[in-house]
Scaffold this motif. Structure first.
Motif, PDB file in Angstrom:
ATOM      1  N   GLN A   1       0.815  -1.010   0.011  1.00 40.55           N
ATOM      2  CA  GLN A   1       0.005   0.387  -0.085  1.00 40.55           C
ATOM      3  C   GLN A   1       0.850   1.213  -0.093  1.00 40.55           C
ATOM      4  OE1 GLN A   1      -3.368  -0.227   2.704  1.00 40.55           O
ATOM      5  NE2 GLN A   1      -3.284   2.183   2.978  1.00 40.55           N
ATOM      6  N   ALA A   2       0.567   2.025  -1.007  1.00 40.62           N
ATOM      7  CA  ALA A   2       1.627   3.404  -1.201  1.00 40.62           C
ATOM      8  C   ALA A   2       0.720   4.564  -0.335  1.00 40.62           C
ATOM      9  CB  ALA A   2       1.491   3.891  -2.629  1.00 40.62           C
ATOM     10  N   PRO A   3       1.594   5.247   0.244  1.00 41.01           N
ATOM     11  CA  PRO A   3       1.341   6.266   1.028  1.00 41.01           C
ATOM     12  C   PRO A   3       0.379   7.344  -0.019  1.00 41.01           C
ATOM     13  CG  PRO A   3       3.753   6.296   1.160  1.00 41.01           C
ATOM     14  CD  PRO A   3       3.195   5.649   0.039  1.00 41.01           C
ATOM     15  N   THR A   4      -0.452   8.231   0.890  1.00 44.43           N
ATOM     16  CA  THR A   4      -1.034   9.220   0.106  1.00 44.43           C
ATOM     17  C   THR A   4      -0.247  10.198  -0.358  1.00 44.43           C
ATOM     18  OG1 THR A   4      -1.607  10.526   2.181  1.00 44.43           O
ATOM     19  CG2 THR A   4      -3.182   8.802   1.354  1.00 44.43           C
ATOM     20  N   ALA A   5      -0.533  11.016  -1.576  1.00 43.92           N
ATOM     21  CA  ALA A   5       0.416  12.163  -1.973  1.00 43.92           C
ATOM     22  C   ALA A   5       0.215  13.263  -0.910  1.00 43.92           C
ATOM     23  CB  ALA A   5      -0.263  12.635  -3.320  1.00 43.92           C
ATOM     24  N   PRO A   6       1.338  13.824  -0.874  1.00 44.36           N
ATOM     25  CA  PRO A   6       1.468  15.090  -0.013  1.00 44.36           C
ATOM     26  C   PRO A   6       0.844  16.182  -0.331  1.00 44.36           C
ATOM     27  CG  PRO A   6       3.680  14.198  -0.319  1.00 44.36           C
ATOM     28  CD  PRO A   6       2.690  13.581  -1.276  1.00 44.36           C
ATOM     29  N   SER A   7       0.162  16.735   0.565  1.00 39.30           N
ATOM     30  CA  SER A   7      -0.788  17.903   0.228  1.00 39.30           C
ATOM     31  C   SER A   7      -0.372  19.237   1.033  1.00 39.30           C
ATOM     32  CB  SER A   7      -2.204  17.750   0.663  1.00 39.30           C
ATOM     33  OG  SER A   7      -2.210  17.502   1.997  1.00 39.30           O
ATOM     34  N   GLY A   8      -1.115  20.330   0.681  1.00 42.23           N
ATOM     35  CA  GLY A   8      -0.657  21.609   1.301  1.00 42.23           C
ATOM     36  C   GLY A   8       0.736  22.133   1.354  1.00 42.23           C
ATOM     37  N   LEU A   9       1.365  22.111  -0.115  1.00 40.81           N
ATOM     38  CA  LEU A   9       2.592  22.406  -0.133  1.00 40.81           C
ATOM     39  C   LEU A   9       2.605  23.877  -0.353  1.00 40.81           C
ATOM     40  CD1 LEU A   9       5.555  21.796  -0.779  1.00 40.81           C
ATOM     41  CD2 LEU A   9       4.931  21.544  -3.343  1.00 40.81           C
ATOM     42  N   ILE A  10       3.447  24.668   0.642  1.00 36.20           N
ATOM     43  CA  ILE A  10       3.535  25.847   0.473  1.00 36.20           C
ATOM     44  C   ILE A  10       5.228  26.446   0.611  1.00 36.20           C
ATOM     45  CG2 ILE A  10       1.298  26.444   1.686  1.00 36.20           C
ATOM     46  CD1 ILE A  10       2.901  26.847   4.382  1.00 36.20           C
ATOM     47  N   ALA A  11       5.389  27.704   0.103  1.00 34.80           N
ATOM     48  CA  ALA A  11       6.692  28.152   0.464  1.00 34.80           C
ATOM     49  C   ALA A  11       6.608  29.373   1.085  1.00 34.80           C
ATOM     50  CB  ALA A  11       7.386  28.646  -0.846  1.00 34.80           C
ATOM     51  N   GLU A  12       7.818  29.578   2.150  1.00 35.24           N
ATOM     52  CA  GLU A  12       7.752  30.459   3.294  1.00 35.24           C
ATOM     53  C   GLU A  12       9.156  31.157   3.420  1.00 35.24           C
ATOM     54  OE1 GLU A  12       4.804  29.045   6.900  1.00 35.24           O
ATOM     55  OE2 GLU A  12       6.960  28.206   6.887  1.00 35.24           O
ATOM     56  N   ASN A  13       9.209  32.317   3.654  1.00 31.07           N
ATOM     57  CA  ASN A  13      10.458  33.201   3.836  1.00 31.07           C
ATOM     58  C   ASN A  13      11.390  33.178   2.425  1.00 31.07           C
ATOM     59  OD1 ASN A  13      10.077  33.658   6.523  1.00 31.07           O
ATOM     60  ND2 ASN A  13      10.926  31.591   7.061  1.00 31.07           N
ATOM     61  N   VAL A  14      10.880  33.556   1.432  1.00 31.47           N
ATOM     62  CA  VAL A  14      11.455  33.400  -0.102  1.00 31.47           C
ATOM     63  C   VAL A  14      12.062  34.622  -0.045  1.00 31.47           C
ATOM     64  CG1 VAL A  14      10.800  33.443  -2.459  1.00 31.47           C
ATOM     65  CG2 VAL A  14       9.521  32.126  -0.892  1.00 31.47           C
ATOM     66  N   THR A  15      13.464  34.415  -0.417  1.00 30.12           N
ATOM     67  CA  THR A  15      14.413  35.695  -0.497  1.00 30.12           C
ATOM     68  C   THR A  15      15.002  35.522  -2.046  1.00 30.12           C
ATOM     69  OG1 THR A  15      16.544  34.531   0.148  1.00 30.12           O
ATOM     70  CG2 THR A  15      15.127  35.385   1.964  1.00 30.12           C
ATOM     71  N   ARG A  16      16.036  36.129  -2.031  1.00 27.01           N
ATOM     72  CA  ARG A  16      16.809  36.117  -3.503  1.00 27.01           C
ATOM     73  C   ARG A  16      17.266  34.729  -3.751  1.00 27.01           C
ATOM     74  NH1 ARG A  16      21.010  40.107  -3.607  1.00 27.01           N
ATOM     75  NH2 ARG A  16      21.432  39.543  -1.479  1.00 27.01           N
ATOM     76  N   THR A  17      17.860  33.961  -2.813  1.00 30.38           N
ATOM     77  CA  THR A  17      18.498  32.885  -3.096  1.00 30.38           C
ATOM     78  C   THR A  17      17.993  31.851  -2.252  1.00 30.38           C
ATOM     79  OG1 THR A  17      20.330  33.328  -1.352  1.00 30.38           O
ATOM     80  CG2 THR A  17      20.406  34.507  -3.776  1.00 30.38           C
ATOM     81  N   THR A  18      17.096  32.054  -1.276  1.00 27.04           N
ATOM     82  CA  THR A  18      16.480  30.962  -0.311  1.00 27.04           C
ATOM     83  C   THR A  18      15.194  30.726  -0.387  1.00 27.04           C
ATOM     84  OG1 THR A  18      16.747  32.069   1.666  1.00 27.04           O
ATOM     85  CG2 THR A  18      18.719  30.996   0.867  1.00 27.04           C
ATOM     86  N   ALA A  19      14.692  29.727   0.085  1.00 24.29           N
ATOM     87  CA  ALA A  19      13.034  29.506   0.306  1.00 24.29           C
ATOM     88  C   ALA A  19      12.971  28.193   1.303  1.00 24.29           C
ATOM     89  CB  ALA A  19      12.148  29.372  -0.791  1.00 24.29           C
ATOM     90  N   GLU A  20      11.847  28.260   1.977  1.00 18.65           N
ATOM     91  CA  GLU A  20      11.447  27.111   2.952  1.00 18.65           C
ATOM     92  C   GLU A  20      10.234  26.527   2.414  1.00 18.65           C
ATOM     93  OE1 GLU A  20      11.310  28.365   6.928  1.00 18.65           O
ATOM     94  OE2 GLU A  20      13.293  29.250   6.723  1.00 18.65           O
ATOM     95  N   LEU A  21      10.312  25.174   2.072  1.00 19.11           N
ATOM     96  CA  LEU A  21       9.131  24.509   1.592  1.00 19.11           C
ATOM     97  C   LEU A  21       8.362  23.638   3.004  1.00 19.11           C
ATOM     98  CD1 LEU A  21      10.272  22.679  -1.738  1.00 19.11           C
ATOM     99  CD2 LEU A  21       8.988  24.819  -1.530  1.00 19.11           C
ATOM    100  N   ARG A  22       7.153  23.562   2.903  1.00 20.48           N
ATOM    101  CA  ARG A  22       6.361  22.949   3.940  1.00 20.48           C
ATOM    102  C   ARG A  22       5.304  22.018   3.490  1.00 20.48           C
ATOM    103  NH1 ARG A  22       8.328  23.999   9.016  1.00 20.48           N
ATOM    104  NH2 ARG A  22       9.736  25.986   9.331  1.00 20.48           N
ATOM    105  N   TRP A  23       5.133  21.270   3.888  1.00 19.74           N
ATOM    106  CA  TRP A  23       3.690  20.451   3.469  1.00 19.74           C
ATOM    107  C   TRP A  23       3.051  19.583   4.681  1.00 19.74           C
ATOM    108  CZ3 TRP A  23       8.716  19.559   2.035  1.00 19.74           C
ATOM    109  CH2 TRP A  23       9.417  18.491   2.556  1.00 19.74           C
ATOM    110  N   ASP A  24       1.853  19.192   4.400  1.00 19.43           N
ATOM    111  CA  ASP A  24       1.096  18.162   5.317  1.00 19.43           C
ATOM    112  C   ASP A  24       1.452  17.061   5.337  1.00 19.43           C
ATOM    113  OD1 ASP A  24      -0.278  20.608   6.130  1.00 19.43           O
ATOM    114  OD2 ASP A  24      -1.856  20.206   4.786  1.00 19.43           O
ATOM    115  N   ALA A  25       1.684  16.188   6.260  1.00 16.52           N
ATOM    116  CA  ALA A  25       2.063  14.756   6.099  1.00 16.52           C
ATOM    117  C   ALA A  25       1.222  13.931   5.331  1.00 16.52           C
ATOM    118  CB  ALA A  25       2.325  14.133   7.472  1.00 16.52           C
TER     119      ALA A  25
END
Length: 444
Positions: A42-66
């Motif tokens: 049985q495969a996991p469900t697809a990750p959902s709620g993918l967002i990006a935070e603290n986006v700058t010129r050269t960096t960003a933070e990705l977060r998603w729901d488990a």
């Protein structure tokens, strides 16, 4: 006889073989009623709620729901523009080395321990900030109000936004400050942009005559460093006064008090922190301990009064070296105990300087408020608390051979560390006015 003996031997061998078969059968089937393990398909469900935070010129933070899985998700794979770039065991990932002004697409895939893979998440588009234009900004109004707005937006404790500058950045920062002191504003503008900082020429048209200030602050819509806020007067009236507040979010109202005193005296420069002293979890290597961030431990790198690898320290060093008559007044706050004075002052050592600015400020403050009580470290030598001996700016100004690790043994008299109880001085503008007026008396 031989035939009978042979038959007996064969009978014995046959019996032994049957016994062994029986024993094997019993041992393989007895004592285990568990059904055989089924393979996990049985495969996991697809990750959902993918967002990006603290986006700058050269960096960003990705977060998603488990993702959900019948056994459990083991890992997440991150795809950038359709290609695998990294994996994470958590539901977040920090991206770096991105190109300024670029657009990226991201998807995340979950994998369980059996190697079953989910479907890819929905696609997220992330646009990095463009390169900062190296242009002088302009603003006008009341410089105190302008700085209060910057102070109000400083991040708090534990947010981990402060990033320590590396040697190359500190070298560039030193050049920026040097240009500011030499009135080479265009050169300072160009170099500060490389560090994510910009310079605003601010005209305070509420002062008479109007005064021009240059505010060196991080690019407002893409903050990535939080190295501090620095202000320089174009035509200072208190030319030798440098005001400092390294703990504006911890020592309540000291940032407001410093900005208020800076404007009213048109001092030479103002140095403010732009992150809480406990903003970062990373510890500095400099000596001394504090319980400001919880249990007693080393100072954090975001604690600008106790870290030599900082823009705050480097600014102090450039000013102190370039302008040898300047005096640095650093404002702090403490919680007053029953037996504590209202004000604790120190020059960073227990030595008496030729010109005792601490005593001069004490006398001027006493004229503003005769009820104030004081302790001065080099006069009240039995007093041992909150003397600022581990302050790295004070150590440098007092010629310590190692400002990070060694307290100074001699005093230049140019560093004044002021700890203030809240009620009489830090509480509000009426208290700030006492400090401002006292500094005006001493430095004009």
């Amino acid at each position: 006889m031989r035939t009978l003996k042979l038959m007996a031997t064969l009978t014995y061998v046959k019996a032994m073989v049957m016994l062994l078969v029986l024993l094997v059968s019993c041992s393989s089937s007895g004592g285990n009623d568990e059904p055989p393990m089924e393979k996990d398909t049985q495969a996991p469900t697809a990750p959902s709620g993918l967002i990006a935070e603290n986006v700058t010129r050269t960096t960003a933070e990705l977060r998603w729901d488990a993702s959900a899985d019948n056994i459990g998700v083991q890992n997440y794979s991150i795809y950038q523009n359709g290609s695998y770039v990294a994996s994470s065991g958590q539901t977040f990932y920090a991206l770096d080395n991105l190109e300024p002004g670029n657009v990226y697409t991201y998807q995340v895939l979950a994998t369980d321990a059996a190697g079953n893979e989910s479907e890819l998440s929905e696609t997220l588009e992330v646009s990095t900030m463009g390169t900062i234009a190296a242009e002088l900004q302009f603003a006008s109004g009341n410089i105190d109000s302008y700085l209060r707005n910057l102070i109000d937006n400083v991040p708090g404790s534990g947010q981990d936004g402060y990033t320590a500058p590396v040697d190359a950045q500190l070298g560039l920062w030193e050049a920026v400050v040097g240009h500011m002191l030499n009135d080479q504003i265009s050169e300072a503008v160009a170099k500060s942009a490389e560090l994510n900082y910009q310079i605003t020429e601010f005209t305070d048209n509420t002062l008479s005559p109007n005064q021009v200030f240059y505010v060196l602050a991080e690019y407002d819509s893409a903050k990535t460093n939080y190295w501090g806020i620095y202000v320089f007067s174009a035509t200072p009236e208190s030319e030798d006064l440098i005001l400092m507040a390294p703990h504006i979010k911890y020592d309540t109202n000291t940032g407001y008090e410093a900005a208020y005193s800076f404007r009213n005296n048109v001092a030479k420069a103002l140095l403010l922190s732009s992150a809480h002293r406990c903003n970062s979890d990373t510890e500095t290597e400099c000596s001394g301990t504090t319980s400001a961030c919880g249990s007693s431990g080393a100072y954090r790198i975001s604690d600008l009064a106790h870290n030599t690898d900082s823009a705050f320290q480097r600014t102090t060093e450039v000013i102190a070296t370039s302008l040898p008559s300047t005096v640095f007044v650093q404002l702090h706050g403490f919680a007053k105990g029953d037996n504590d004075p209202d004000v604790i002052m120190s020059n960073g050592t227990d030595q008496i300087p030729d010109t005792d600015y601490a005593s001069l400020i004490r006398d001027a403050l006493s004229k503003e408020d005769a009820s104030l009580t004081f302790k001065i470290a080099h006069i009240d030598t039995d007093w041992t608390r909150l003397r600022g001996f581990t302050n790295t700016q004070g150590r440098f100004i007092n010629s310590s051979p190692d400002p990070c690790g060694t307290s100074a043994t001699e005093t230049s008299g140019r560093f004044i560390h002021i700890e203030q109880a809240r009620p009489k001085l830090r509480q509000d503008a009426s208290g700030w006015a006492k400090m401002s007026n006292a500094l005006g008396t001493v430095f004009k």
